[in-house]
Motif scaffolding. Structure first.
Motif, PDB file in Angstrom:
ATOM      1  N   VAL A 177      16.980 -31.828 -28.140  1.00 21.63           N
ATOM      2  CA  VAL A 177      16.589 -33.170 -27.715  1.00 21.63           C
ATOM      3  C   VAL A 177      15.127 -33.185 -27.269  1.00 21.63           C
ATOM      4  O   VAL A 177      14.359 -34.096 -27.619  1.00 21.63           O
ATOM      5  CB  VAL A 177      17.511 -33.669 -26.585  1.00 21.63           C
ATOM      6  CG1 VAL A 177      16.938 -34.917 -25.927  1.00 21.63           C
ATOM      7  CG2 VAL A 177      18.902 -33.952 -27.129  1.00 21.63           C
ATOM      8  N   PHE A 178      14.717 -32.168 -26.523  1.00 21.86           N
ATOM      9  CA  PHE A 178      13.325 -32.079 -26.074  1.00 21.86           C
ATOM     10  C   PHE A 178      12.378 -31.978 -27.258  1.00 21.86           C
ATOM     11  O   PHE A 178      11.350 -32.671 -27.322  1.00 21.86           O
ATOM     12  CB  PHE A 178      13.147 -30.882 -25.145  1.00 21.86           C
ATOM     13  CG  PHE A 178      11.711 -30.577 -24.824  1.00 21.86           C
ATOM     14  CD1 PHE A 178      11.007 -31.345 -23.907  1.00 21.86           C
ATOM     15  CD2 PHE A 178      11.047 -29.523 -25.453  1.00 21.86           C
ATOM     16  CE1 PHE A 178       9.683 -31.073 -23.621  1.00 21.86           C
ATOM     17  CE2 PHE A 178       9.722 -29.249 -25.178  1.00 21.86           C
ATOM     18  CZ  PHE A 178       9.037 -30.016 -24.255  1.00 21.86           C
ATOM     19  N   VAL A 179      12.708 -31.098 -28.215  1.00 25.52           N
ATOM     20  CA  VAL A 179      11.842 -30.924 -29.383  1.00 25.52           C
ATOM     21  C   VAL A 179      11.772 -32.221 -30.186  1.00 25.52           C
ATOM     22  O   VAL A 179      10.700 -32.636 -30.648  1.00 25.52           O
ATOM     23  CB  VAL A 179      12.345 -29.764 -30.258  1.00 25.52           C
ATOM     24  CG1 VAL A 179      11.567 -29.687 -31.568  1.00 25.52           C
ATOM     25  CG2 VAL A 179      12.222 -28.442 -29.500  1.00 25.52           C
ATOM     26  N   GLY A 180      12.912 -32.900 -30.352  1.00 21.81           N
ATOM     27  CA  GLY A 180      12.909 -34.154 -31.093  1.00 21.81           C
ATOM     28  C   GLY A 180      12.137 -35.250 -30.381  1.00 21.81           C
ATOM     29  O   GLY A 180      11.412 -36.029 -31.015  1.00 21.81           O
TER      30      GLY A 180
ATOM     31  N   LEU B 125      24.353 -27.679 -21.470  1.00 22.06           N
ATOM     32  CA  LEU B 125      23.115 -28.393 -21.186  1.00 22.06           C
ATOM     33  C   LEU B 125      21.947 -27.805 -21.976  1.00 22.06           C
ATOM     34  O   LEU B 125      21.099 -28.537 -22.506  1.00 22.06           O
ATOM     35  CB  LEU B 125      22.814 -28.341 -19.692  1.00 22.06           C
ATOM     36  CG  LEU B 125      23.678 -29.223 -18.788  1.00 22.06           C
ATOM     37  CD1 LEU B 125      23.341 -28.969 -17.322  1.00 22.06           C
ATOM     38  CD2 LEU B 125      23.482 -30.697 -19.137  1.00 22.06           C
ATOM     39  N   ALA B 126      21.901 -26.464 -22.060  1.00 22.52           N
ATOM     40  CA  ALA B 126      20.813 -25.823 -22.798  1.00 22.52           C
ATOM     41  C   ALA B 126      20.903 -26.137 -24.290  1.00 22.52           C
ATOM     42  O   ALA B 126      19.889 -26.459 -24.930  1.00 22.52           O
ATOM     43  CB  ALA B 126      20.846 -24.316 -22.571  1.00 22.52           C
ATOM     44  N   CYS B 127      22.105 -26.056 -24.848  1.00 20.94           N
ATOM     45  CA  CYS B 127      22.277 -26.285 -26.283  1.00 20.94           C
ATOM     46  C   CYS B 127      21.971 -27.737 -26.668  1.00 20.94           C
ATOM     47  O   CYS B 127      21.499 -28.011 -27.776  1.00 20.94           O
ATOM     48  CB  CYS B 127      23.700 -25.915 -26.710  1.00 20.94           C
ATOM     49  SG  CYS B 127      24.040 -24.144 -26.682  1.00 20.94           S
ATOM     50  N   VAL B 128      22.252 -28.660 -25.770  1.00 23.49           N
ATOM     51  CA  VAL B 128      21.959 -30.069 -26.048  1.00 23.49           C
ATOM     52  C   VAL B 128      20.511 -30.404 -25.712  1.00 23.49           C
ATOM     53  O   VAL B 128      19.823 -31.121 -26.453  1.00 23.49           O
ATOM     54  CB  VAL B 128      22.916 -30.982 -25.249  1.00 23.49           C
ATOM     55  CG1 VAL B 128      22.500 -32.440 -25.390  1.00 23.49           C
ATOM     56  CG2 VAL B 128      24.349 -30.790 -25.739  1.00 23.49           C
ATOM     57  N   GLY B 129      20.022 -29.863 -24.593  1.00 22.01           N
ATOM     58  CA  GLY B 129      18.699 -30.245 -24.112  1.00 22.01           C
ATOM     59  C   GLY B 129      17.552 -29.733 -24.954  1.00 22.01           C
ATOM     60  O   GLY B 129      16.550 -30.430 -25.139  1.00 22.01           O
ATOM     61  N   LEU B 130      17.660 -28.510 -25.491  1.00 14.91           N
ATOM     62  CA  LEU B 130      16.547 -27.937 -26.243  1.00 14.91           C
ATOM     63  C   LEU B 130      16.196 -28.746 -27.486  1.00 14.91           C
ATOM     64  O   LEU B 130      15.034 -29.147 -27.660  1.00 14.91           O
ATOM     65  CB  LEU B 130      16.855 -26.479 -26.596  1.00 14.91           C
ATOM     66  CG  LEU B 130      16.768 -25.488 -25.433  1.00 14.91           C
ATOM     67  CD1 LEU B 130      17.301 -24.124 -25.841  1.00 14.91           C
ATOM     68  CD2 LEU B 130      15.334 -25.364 -24.953  1.00 14.91           C
TER      69      LEU B 130
ATOM     70  N   LEU C 285      13.242 -22.293 -32.495  1.00 10.49           N
ATOM     71  CA  LEU C 285      12.430 -23.183 -31.665  1.00 10.49           C
ATOM     72  C   LEU C 285      11.123 -22.578 -31.160  1.00 10.49           C
ATOM     73  O   LEU C 285      10.243 -23.320 -30.723  1.00 10.49           O
ATOM     74  CB  LEU C 285      13.253 -23.674 -30.470  1.00 10.49           C
ATOM     75  CG  LEU C 285      14.453 -24.556 -30.831  1.00 10.49           C
ATOM     76  CD1 LEU C 285      15.124 -25.082 -29.578  1.00 10.49           C
ATOM     77  CD2 LEU C 285      14.035 -25.711 -31.734  1.00 10.49           C
ATOM     78  N   VAL C 286      10.971 -21.258 -31.198  1.00 11.41           N
ATOM     79  CA  VAL C 286       9.692 -20.677 -30.775  1.00 11.41           C
ATOM     80  C   VAL C 286       8.518 -21.201 -31.601  1.00 11.41           C
ATOM     81  O   VAL C 286       7.431 -21.439 -31.063  1.00 11.41           O
ATOM     82  CB  VAL C 286       9.765 -19.131 -30.826  1.00 11.41           C
ATOM     83  CG1 VAL C 286       8.375 -18.506 -30.800  1.00 11.41           C
ATOM     84  CG2 VAL C 286      10.579 -18.617 -29.639  1.00 11.41           C
ATOM     85  N   PRO C 287       8.685 -21.431 -32.928  1.00  6.65           N
ATOM     86  CA  PRO C 287       7.556 -21.993 -33.688  1.00  6.65           C
ATOM     87  C   PRO C 287       7.102 -23.370 -33.205  1.00  6.65           C
ATOM     88  O   PRO C 287       6.021 -23.825 -33.596  1.00  6.65           O
ATOM     89  CB  PRO C 287       8.107 -22.075 -35.117  1.00  6.65           C
ATOM     90  CG  PRO C 287       9.162 -21.035 -35.178  1.00  6.65           C
ATOM     91  CD  PRO C 287       9.794 -21.038 -33.818  1.00  6.65           C
ATOM     92  N   ALA C 288       7.903 -24.045 -32.389  1.00 17.12           N
ATOM     93  CA  ALA C 288       7.478 -25.343 -31.869  1.00 17.12           C
ATOM     94  C   ALA C 288       6.372 -25.200 -30.826  1.00 17.12           C
ATOM     95  O   ALA C 288       5.626 -26.155 -30.581  1.00 17.12           O
ATOM     96  CB  ALA C 288       8.675 -26.071 -31.245  1.00 17.12           C
TER      97      ALA C 288
END
Length: 568
Positions: free
Chosen positions: A390-393, A383-388, A449-452
């Motif tokens: 997807v959220f950023v996109g 869930l974490a690998c898919v959700g992160l 993803l931290v730079p997001a």
């Protein structure tokens, strides 16, 4: 339960293990260190360090021109030294380096402590040092360790030195002969703990560990303590000399201020940030990617017989529960104060990881709770690998568009991890896959993803607001003393680049003029009545305190002596 020899691998070499731990710490503590916004406590710490580096006292610290004696100075010395070497740089990534280095030392110290505590475990004959190494990887990739280790809070210093002192104490206790060098080193680290945040970590880490070690939960522990009582006296003596030197200096030079701070600190734990007794009971969540294994490790009937051959389960559990009780009885509570719970939790869950590794490698694990726990862990990771990504996109952040390099990189990395977790973790239930994927997922989050976060934050800001960072370059503001009629938020003091003390002198006295004056209301209405006719506002300005208008604003004016009948 019979043991199965662990297959030889690249990571059986000590240098390979060290490189792996350093790589995890590099990704989790150092990557994009300046990306996150500074919090209030960070700002306070950095303001004190800036004033120290700019020529203030290194033994009597100040913050915005006022004495700051509530916080011992060791971490401030570290940041101030860095500022001095970097010519007063205000780069958050640079100023957080001491905390990141200390977080790395915390992980290395814990590795040494875990090595001492598992030295006599039966599993060590087949896989020497693997349990302690995995425990270090777990701690270094746990959510709370990562978040605290990336911020300029002084908690990471006190906790790191405290764990280091436990490592050297355990090292001394494990030696059959007197080991005064280890105990003296433990005393030095205990003194550094006190100089970082006073007695806090001595209360939340050292005391619970020593109490658990001396209890029946650690076989032979009490005998080791009795056998090395002279070494313990050496450690206490060194700690008292080092840790007590600065408080004694302060007491001798500013006794009234020191007494006032002591009274304030004695009562602050009961009337600031008060939370209910059960506030820390969700600490398992802060293990992050290890939360499922951590929860399983605390189910004593299930976990004890499985983890005990690999780690001192009873000792670690007693240490954890004692720390939890001591933390919970203090009314003042914050999330980062839970960090002392992470080392014993990491030790407990590592014992369970080692059991799963051994049992599934030998294909002895029957269908039951072990299988379902591994599947639950795999599901959470998936869930974490898919959700992160997807959220950023879905948020369409600037620089993270669907065809951008950062987003495509994150999609490929997290997609690859998700596929690996499905095949190796969910279908085949291989613990080694889940352990590796957990470590890599946390590192990828920090790297990719931290730079997001800055992009997400900047999108919420209102355009066109004048901020202090822009206003401070106004020519008329230069070469004048700055003062505030209302207390300026510490975040704004940091942005100002200099102290902006609040005016506390008698109302009928005047500051040195010309001066730059800050106030929460328009200055024409905020100036003291006794100043009217004696001063004039040569110019006025204002700036917003936050990224949105609703965050409020401050008003600024250049104050000069009155020169004629038109003065106001």
């Amino acid at each position: 339960m019979e043991s199965t020899p662990a297959p030889s691998s690249f990571f059986a070499q000590w240098w390979a293990r060290l490189l792996a731990v350093l790589a995890v710490c590099g990704c989790n503590f150092f990557a994009h260190l300046g990306a996150l916004e500074m919090g209030l406590m960070e700002v306070r710490n950095f303001v004190a360090a800036r004033e120290m580096a700019a020529g203030g006292s290194w033994l009597i610290p100040t913050m915005n021109g006022q004495l700051r004696l509530a916080k011992p100075p060791l971490p401030t010395w570290a940041v101030a030294t860095l500022m001095h070497l970097a010519n007063g740089s205000a780069d958050p990534g640079l100023l957080r380096l001491p905390a990141a280095i200390m977080a790395t030392l915390l992980v290395l110290f814990f590795w040494g402590l875990a090595r001492e505590l598992t030295r006599d475990a039966a599993s060590e004959a087949l896989a020497p040092g693997r349990t302690a190494w995995l425990a270090a990887l777990v701690l270094g990739s746990s959510l709370l360790t990562v978040t605290v280790g990336r911020e300029g809070h002084w908690d990471i210093f006190s906790n790191g030195f405290a764990v280091g002192s436990l490592w050297l104490l355990a090292r001394g206790w494990n030696r059959p002969a007197p080991a005064y060098a280890s105990f003296a080193g433990a005393g030095l680290l205990l003194g550094c703990t006190f100089l970082s945040k006073g007695p806090v970590s001595l209360y939340t880490i050292v005391l619970p560990f020593v109490a658990a070690y001396a209890s029946r939960w650690q076989p032979g522990g009490r005998a080791r303590l009795r056998g090395h009582w002279r070494g313990a006296l050496v450690a206490l003596g060194v700690a008292a000399l080092l840790g007590g030197a600065w408080p004694l200096y302060v007491w001798l030079h500013v006794p009234a201020a020191a007494a006032a701070v002591a009274r304030t600190e004695a009562t602050s734990w009961g009337d600031r940030h008060v939370q209910p007794l059960w506030y820390y009971f969700n600490f398992v969540v802060f293990a992050g990617v290890w939360a499922v294994a951590a929860a399983a490790a605390l189910a004593v009937p299930y976990a004890r017989r499985r983890a005990a051959p690999f780690v001192p389960y009873a000792l670690a559990l007693a240490w954890l529960l004692a720390s939890l009780v001591l933390l919970s009885v203090v009314p003042e509570k914050k999330e980062r104060y839970m960090l002392p719970l992470l080392p014993p939790l990491a030790l407990l869950l590592t014992g369970l990881l080692r059991y799963w590794e051994q049992e599934f490698a030998a294909r002895r694990a029957a269908a039951g709770p072990d299988h379902w726990l591994l599947r639950g862990w795999a599901g959470a990771l998936l869930l974490a690998c898919v959700g992160l990504p997807v959220f950023v996109g879905a948020t369409r952040l600037p620089g993270f568009g669907l065809t951008s390099v950062p987003f495509v990189s994150a999609l490929l990395v997290f997609g690859g991890l998700a596929r690996w977790v499905v095949r190796g973790g969910w279908q085949h239930r291989r613990p080694a896959v889940l352990i590796t994927a957990s470590v890599l997922a946390m590192g990828a989050l920090m790297l990719l993803l931290v730079p997001a976060y800055p992009a997400l934050r900047s999108r919420r800001a209102e355009a066109g607001l004048r901020r202090l960072a822009q206003a401070r370059t106004t020519p008329s503001w230069q070469n004048k003393p700055w003062l505030a009629l209302n207390e300026l938020h510490m975040e704004q003091v940091w942005v100002a680049g200099r102290a902006v003390p609040t005016w506390v002198s008698p109302a009928d006295s005047l500051p040195a003029l010309p001066a730059l004056v800050f106030a929460a209301k328009p200055l024409a209405r905020r100036l003291p009545a006794a100043w009217r006719g004696r001063v004039r506002l040569a110019s006025t300005d204002s700036f917003y305190l936050g990224a949105r208008r609703k965050d409020g604003k401050f008003f600024v004016g250049v104050l000069e002596p009155a020169t004629g009948p038109g003065s106001r």
